[in-house]
Design an enzyme around this catalytic site. Sequence first.
Site, PDB file in Angstrom:
ATOM      1  N   ILE A 103      33.972   4.497  39.303  1.00  0.00           N
ATOM      2  CA  ILE A 103      34.446   5.758  39.482  1.00  0.00           C
ATOM      3  C   ILE A 103      33.183   6.832  40.164  1.00  0.00           C
ATOM      4  O   ILE A 103      32.209   6.974  39.699  1.00  0.00           O
ATOM      5  CB  ILE A 103      34.900   6.418  38.163  1.00  0.00           C
ATOM      6  CG1 ILE A 103      36.121   5.517  37.536  1.00  0.00           C
ATOM      7  CG2 ILE A 103      35.289   7.816  37.961  1.00  0.00           C
ATOM      8  CD1 ILE A 103      36.346   5.869  36.154  1.00  0.00           C
ATOM      9  N   CYS A 104      33.709   7.613  41.351  1.00  0.00           N
ATOM     10  CA  CYS A 104      32.818   8.493  42.024  1.00  0.00           C
ATOM     11  C   CYS A 104      32.327   9.628  41.017  1.00  0.00           C
ATOM     12  O   CYS A 104      33.513  10.205  40.396  1.00  0.00           O
ATOM     13  CB  CYS A 104      33.337   8.942  43.171  1.00  0.00           C
ATOM     14  SG  CYS A 104      32.401  10.347  43.820  1.00  0.00           S
ATOM     15  N   VAL A 105      31.085   9.841  40.637  1.00  0.00           N
ATOM     16  CA  VAL A 105      30.685  10.975  39.822  1.00  0.00           C
ATOM     17  C   VAL A 105      31.273  12.363  40.355  1.00  0.00           C
ATOM     18  O   VAL A 105      31.690  13.091  39.385  1.00  0.00           O
ATOM     19  CB  VAL A 105      29.303  10.824  39.522  1.00  0.00           C
ATOM     20  CG1 VAL A 105      28.362  10.980  40.639  1.00  0.00           C
ATOM     21  CG2 VAL A 105      28.764  11.859  38.359  1.00  0.00           C
ATOM     22  N   ALA A 155      34.661  12.494  39.869  1.00  0.00           N
ATOM     23  CA  ALA A 155      35.238  12.464  38.413  1.00  0.00           C
ATOM     24  C   ALA A 155      34.647  13.844  37.503  1.00  0.00           C
ATOM     25  O   ALA A 155      35.588  14.565  36.820  1.00  0.00           O
ATOM     26  CB  ALA A 155      34.646  11.372  37.705  1.00  0.00           C
ATOM     27  N   PHE A 202      36.835   3.873  42.931  1.00  0.00           N
ATOM     28  CA  PHE A 202      37.967   4.933  42.869  1.00  0.00           C
ATOM     29  C   PHE A 202      37.268   6.341  43.358  1.00  0.00           C
ATOM     30  O   PHE A 202      36.471   6.839  42.807  1.00  0.00           O
ATOM     31  CB  PHE A 202      38.215   4.942  41.549  1.00  0.00           C
ATOM     32  CG  PHE A 202      38.728   3.784  40.960  1.00  0.00           C
ATOM     33  CD1 PHE A 202      40.255   3.574  40.701  1.00  0.00           C
ATOM     34  CD2 PHE A 202      37.879   2.693  40.365  1.00  0.00           C
ATOM     35  CE1 PHE A 202      40.918   2.489  40.323  1.00  0.00           C
ATOM     36  CE2 PHE A 202      38.523   1.438  39.898  1.00  0.00           C
ATOM     37  CZ  PHE A 202      39.910   1.497  39.855  1.00  0.00           C
TER      38      PHE A 202
END
Lengths: 99, 130, 129
Positions: B77-79, B82, B39
């Site tokens: 989820i991409c940090v 995010a 994501f």
Amino acid sequence: MLHTVNKSPFERNTLETCLQHAKDGSTILLIEDGVYAATEGTRFSDTIKKAMETKTVCALLPDLKARGMHEKVIEGIKLVDYAGFVDLVEQNERVQAWL
Amino acid sequence: MKLGIQINEGPYQHQASDTAYLFTKAALEKGHEIFRVFFYHDGVNNGTRLTTPPQDDRNIVARWSELAEKYNLDLVICVAAAQRRGIVDPDEKKRHGKDADNIAPGFRISGLGQLIEAGIQCDRLVVFGD
Amino acid sequence: MSEEMMEEGGVVKKFMYVNRKAPIGSIYALESLEVVLIGAAFEQDVCMVFLDDGIYQIVKGMDTNDVEMKNFSPTYRALEMYDVERLYVSKEAMEERGLTTDDLVVDVEVMDASQIADLMEEQDVILSF
């Protein structure tokens, strides 16, 4: 190669750019708002018909139905469901999503 | 076939997450392997458990969580994306001194390298976005 | 994770990053550049293609002070240090927008649509933003 197009051709040039960069023999799958390009009697119908002479054009039936467009599809466009979408991805070595 | 999925848009605003979900589900039902769902951009918003859609509508976040549980999916989820958008897991909460986390079950936060790795490992990478 | 994987696999794939969106008005350009930079550590065979409004990502003279955003334009000039050296721009997209390579912050190779189509068919992974 599989190309997906998810924009209405009336709003963006995504379909046009896709067609410029899709080689003969490739497959174009219209999804989401891209399915409006699959309908008969529009400003883009001839564009699609011309593309169909050298490429395979498909459209995602669930998206056509959701938009009330499934009775207006250009003859010869191959209609697929999500499982058919998966098959197209499997049959083609690479996928470019024209967003 | 081993598949990687990239999702660039959040839930509800755009159909991308719906299409990606239905595609992923169809692929799993056909027996294909989903190596990872990544994501990115506003797509990270698919991973907050705090969404409360109307009862007569689909729950996009819960639907991903359920699919992850059923098929043991890796939802990443991409940090960096995010952090910009306030998607927080317990580790990120601690690291940045936030007062809460909001990550939904079945999702994890990790780096962009996970997307590149999916590209390297998978037979196909399919991108859904706007 | 990445080191381990490279050690065991040593796989080098052809990655193409397709940029079609203008910068500033949305975050796609900035965040796709972040993917390219992180991806460089994986030592894959990488190229970037700028089509349509994507060309606007690499024009000279961007000054974001007054819109209070980060100016990531200089980062494109650093791509070379990350061994991302193959940048292609669409001839048609440049002409439509009245741009020439003199207007761009990086050295690029100009290709027409059929050349880009050929290049695309050679890729293993195409990431589009």
